[in-house]
Design a protein around this motif. Sequence first.
Motif, PDB file in Angstrom:
ATOM      1  N   ASN A 239       0.819  -1.386   0.097  1.00 26.78           N
ATOM      2  CA  ASN A 239       0.203   0.186   0.406  1.00 26.78           C
ATOM      3  C   ASN A 239       0.719   1.708   0.122  1.00 26.78           C
ATOM      4  N   ASN A 240       1.518   0.898   0.862  1.00 29.08           N
ATOM      5  CA  ASN A 240       2.576   2.451   1.153  1.00 29.08           C
ATOM      6  C   ASN A 240       4.233   2.415   0.084  1.00 29.08           C
ATOM      7  N   HIS A 241       4.469   1.251  -0.722  1.00 30.00           N
ATOM      8  CA  HIS A 241       5.529   1.730  -1.806  1.00 30.00           C
ATOM      9  C   HIS A 241       5.261   0.880  -2.822  1.00 30.00           C
ATOM     10  N   LEU A 242       5.024  -0.268  -2.977  1.00 38.48           N
ATOM     11  CA  LEU A 242       5.009  -1.133  -4.249  1.00 38.48           C
ATOM     12  C   LEU A 242       4.182  -0.374  -4.832  1.00 38.48           C
ATOM     13  N   GLY A 243       2.883  -0.719  -4.486  1.00 43.06           N
ATOM     14  CA  GLY A 243       1.660   0.021  -5.482  1.00 43.06           C
ATOM     15  C   GLY A 243       2.208   1.065  -5.737  1.00 43.06           C
ATOM     16  N   PRO A 244       2.183   1.885  -5.490  1.00 39.82           N
ATOM     17  CA  PRO A 244       2.274   3.474  -5.664  1.00 39.82           C
ATOM     18  C   PRO A 244       3.179   3.713  -6.273  1.00 39.82           C
ATOM     19  N   GLN A 245       4.341   2.976  -6.201  1.00 37.45           N
ATOM     20  CA  GLN A 245       5.540   3.272  -7.662  1.00 37.45           C
ATOM     21  C   GLN A 245       5.496   3.034  -8.631  1.00 37.45           C
ATOM     22  N   ILE A 246       4.687   1.427  -8.760  1.00 37.71           N
ATOM     23  CA  ILE A 246       4.153   0.805  -9.849  1.00 37.71           C
ATOM     24  C   ILE A 246       2.669   1.643 -10.787  1.00 37.71           C
ATOM     25  N   VAL A 247       2.101   2.040  -9.719  1.00 44.07           N
ATOM     26  CA  VAL A 247       1.466   3.161 -10.441  1.00 44.07           C
ATOM     27  C   VAL A 247       1.938   4.230 -10.834  1.00 44.07           C
ATOM     28  N   ASN A 248       3.020   4.736 -11.022  1.00 45.50           N
ATOM     29  CA  ASN A 248       3.797   5.988 -11.013  1.00 45.50           C
ATOM     30  C   ASN A 248       5.167   5.375 -12.326  1.00 45.50           C
ATOM     31  N   SER A 249       4.451   4.427 -12.674  1.00 42.93           N
ATOM     32  CA  SER A 249       5.757   3.990 -13.569  1.00 42.93           C
ATOM     33  C   SER A 249       4.554   3.723 -14.979  1.00 42.93           C
ATOM     34  N   SER A 250       5.421   2.683 -15.932  1.00 47.10           N
ATOM     35  CA  SER A 250       4.485   3.080 -17.297  1.00 47.10           C
ATOM     36  C   SER A 250       4.387   1.441 -17.236  1.00 47.10           C
ATOM     37  N   PHE A 251       4.504   0.550 -15.950  1.00 48.52           N
ATOM     38  CA  PHE A 251       3.674  -0.692 -16.014  1.00 48.52           C
ATOM     39  C   PHE A 251       2.534  -0.869 -15.058  1.00 48.52           C
ATOM     40  N   SER A 252       2.147  -1.852 -15.470  1.00 52.19           N
ATOM     41  CA  SER A 252       0.650  -2.605 -14.638  1.00 52.19           C
ATOM     42  C   SER A 252       0.612  -4.012 -14.400  1.00 52.19           C
ATOM     43  N   PRO A 253       1.825  -4.398 -14.333  1.00 54.46           N
ATOM     44  CA  PRO A 253       1.480  -6.330 -13.575  1.00 54.46           C
ATOM     45  C   PRO A 253       1.054  -5.902 -12.900  1.00 54.46           C
ATOM     46  N   LYS A 254      -0.371  -7.645 -12.540  1.00 57.16           N
ATOM     47  CA  LYS A 254      -0.886  -7.627 -11.517  1.00 57.16           C
ATOM     48  C   LYS A 254      -0.002  -7.840 -10.491  1.00 57.16           C
ATOM     49  N   ILE A 255      -0.734  -7.492  -9.337  1.00 53.17           N
ATOM     50  CA  ILE A 255       0.111  -7.363  -7.702  1.00 53.17           C
ATOM     51  C   ILE A 255      -1.101  -8.791  -7.906  1.00 53.17           C
ATOM     52  N   ILE A 256      -0.175  -9.209  -6.583  1.00 50.11           N
ATOM     53  CA  ILE A 256      -0.851 -10.766  -6.554  1.00 50.11           C
ATOM     54  C   ILE A 256      -0.431 -11.113  -5.830  1.00 50.11           C
ATOM     55  N   ALA A 257      -1.255 -11.484  -4.016  1.00 43.82           N
ATOM     56  CA  ALA A 257      -0.394 -10.743  -2.928  1.00 43.82           C
ATOM     57  C   ALA A 257       0.000 -12.939  -2.325  1.00 43.82           C
ATOM     58  N   PHE A 258       0.422 -13.245  -0.894  1.00 45.30           N
ATOM     59  CA  PHE A 258       0.769 -14.496  -0.148  1.00 45.30           C
ATOM     60  C   PHE A 258       1.517 -15.127  -1.520  1.00 45.30           C
ATOM     61  N   ASP A 259       1.006 -16.368  -1.863  1.00 43.50           N
ATOM     62  CA  ASP A 259       2.240 -17.295  -3.172  1.00 43.50           C
ATOM     63  C   ASP A 259       2.510 -18.003  -2.022  1.00 43.50           C
TER      64      ASP A 259
END
Length: 700
Positions: A239-259
Amino acid sequence: MWKSILLLFSLSLLSGCLTAQSVTPWLTRGDQSVLLSERATVDFASNSSSNDATITLDNGTAYQAIDGFGFMLTQASAQVIRGLNTTQKNKLLRELFGNDGLRLSAIRISIGASDLSNSVYSYNDVNGDTDMNNFSLNGPDKTHLIPIIKDILAINPNIKVLATPWSAPPWMKTNNAYVGGRLQNQYYAAYARYFVRYLQAMNAEGISIWGITPQNEPENEFNEPSMLMTADEQVDFINNHLGPQIVNSSFSPKIIAFDHNCDNTAYPTQVLNQSSYVDGAAFHLYAGDISAMSTVRNNTGKNVYFTEQFTGSNGNFNGDFSWHMRNVVTGSLNNWSRTVFEWNLAADSNNEPRTPGGCETCLPAVTIPNASSYSRNVSYYIIGQVAKFVQPGARRIGSSNNNGNLYSTAFRNPDGQRVVLAYNDENSSTTVRVREGNNSFDYNLSAKSAVTFVWTPGDVGFSGYYNILSRRSGKGLDIANNSGGNNANVQQYEINNGGGDNQRWELIAAGGDYYDLKVKSTGKCLSQRTNSNANVVQQDCNGYNRQKWQFIEVEDGYYSLRNRRSGKRLDVAGNSTANGANILVWNNNNNTNQQWRFEQVETTANRSARTQVQSKFVERAERVGLFPNPAVDELTVTLPDTHDFSNATLFDAAGRQVLMAPVSTEVTQLKLNLKELPTGLYTIHFNSPTQPIVRKLIKN
């Protein structure tokens, strides 16, 4: 400027007509006497009753869409595959990813080392480099993994790539080690930057990352490499790092939790419900019950993915095949999974390379003992039994069975084709009945065996006449000189306004999955000239196998036409685009000169049912609005309020995809930027599991 033209007969109408009363079974037996083998066709008949092992289909009920099936392509897998000589390497990759092979549609890879890498490594080992100035893919992945991914992309450009880290660089962790430890809070932002740099670096290599998970097995601290991450930590990181940085990049991979394993539903439920950045959760089944996937999906409303399970070198084919078919394949798919990945694609005879603490007993799908040979293991057939038949974009459809020892699941492919997978866990054979509506067929399924049934429902045969057009040239099949004689040459030639009768073909069911192609001008059939002569000609229709053709969907409404006698494909000689180029049969090469599409140019008046279908199609097509804006070179598309389109794809006149926009069922308007496209003719495909629509566009 742009002009839109209503194309009244879409390629979906082809799939609606590509119908057979016959069903093709593909069988694998647990005793290995039959391995993913095509068997004799069986026929539907009017019969709506049940027996003791009946699978009942409900095509009106649709569940999750399928993203793909595949294996973990570890760095070690890539290394041993690269160790094959060129001929064997290319053969293996085509067998795994090609249209005539398993048709694997997804791969999972590690971000940095996994436990099946030749060493432990990250992409930035420079302590304190939070700006990622020293980030680099150089090392084992650049040497081994990336070249193999590029080879795979050359075979299947649409392969989905899921990427997962086993550990952050040690200098970011609490124990400064590859094994165990946690990500230090002060490096959350740097680690998110590490992910974005990874997306950038892979993109620079021509590799698009479809999805990422923040951590493999976040509750396992004993693997090498490994890293612990609690649910609270994962929420914070995303929420505070990975998501915002990807949104502000030119990429849009699915973020899939847990694994991680199915014994913990609280962890993925918490992350999915507390993060708007997360698409869903990924699962393994080394602990717990596969129903956990449904639990999480129902508690969150988000997607679930099955991403890992291994077969052991100390196991046996029959036992492993049974457990995985029951739990991993039918189990995960019936519990909403959009993917199924097995671990691991390839290794040498010692199940190596691996890290010092890596898995010693993980049996790969393919064992590669030397540079000139390879062998297939049980997971090859576990995944093959479904990957070869269920296409990306397929929908799981309603199905039930009345036998506790029969495990089954069913799908509707994007072209309308049905696929039913059944596994018989009895110690004796059983007669399986598959029932759809008032029709059914029976199949005697041997003990401890899996069968995949494939068929295309609907009317038998086609309505009217079609142009058969080459993807390479856009030109159509033509009887040279409009000849009426036997053995007159078939060529490709430009077709205008539907062409003459020597360019119009009727498609007639010829049993099984095969069709006769009969030209209107003479009533003769498209034929390989003789059993040994590769030239394609017209001949009196006499039922010979060299006159029968199987349509194998390639992609985007194009088909490969396989000759029953020779097994070779309909081919434009020399990859030519010229008028008059000869048509022949040739070994399958996946080139566009062996790919064909069908455009209906004439209907048959006495087929009232088909006319009704066409009327419904036209009505639906007219509800798709195309509104060009030449001033800004933008196209606005309006869609019906109720639709099931999954994407809009634009193709140029040569059949090359030039633009694709995803579409959800809630979207009723799209804006497509067409500035970069040259003048010419284009088609826009609105892809749907029930009835795709195709429209034409002209840019002047």
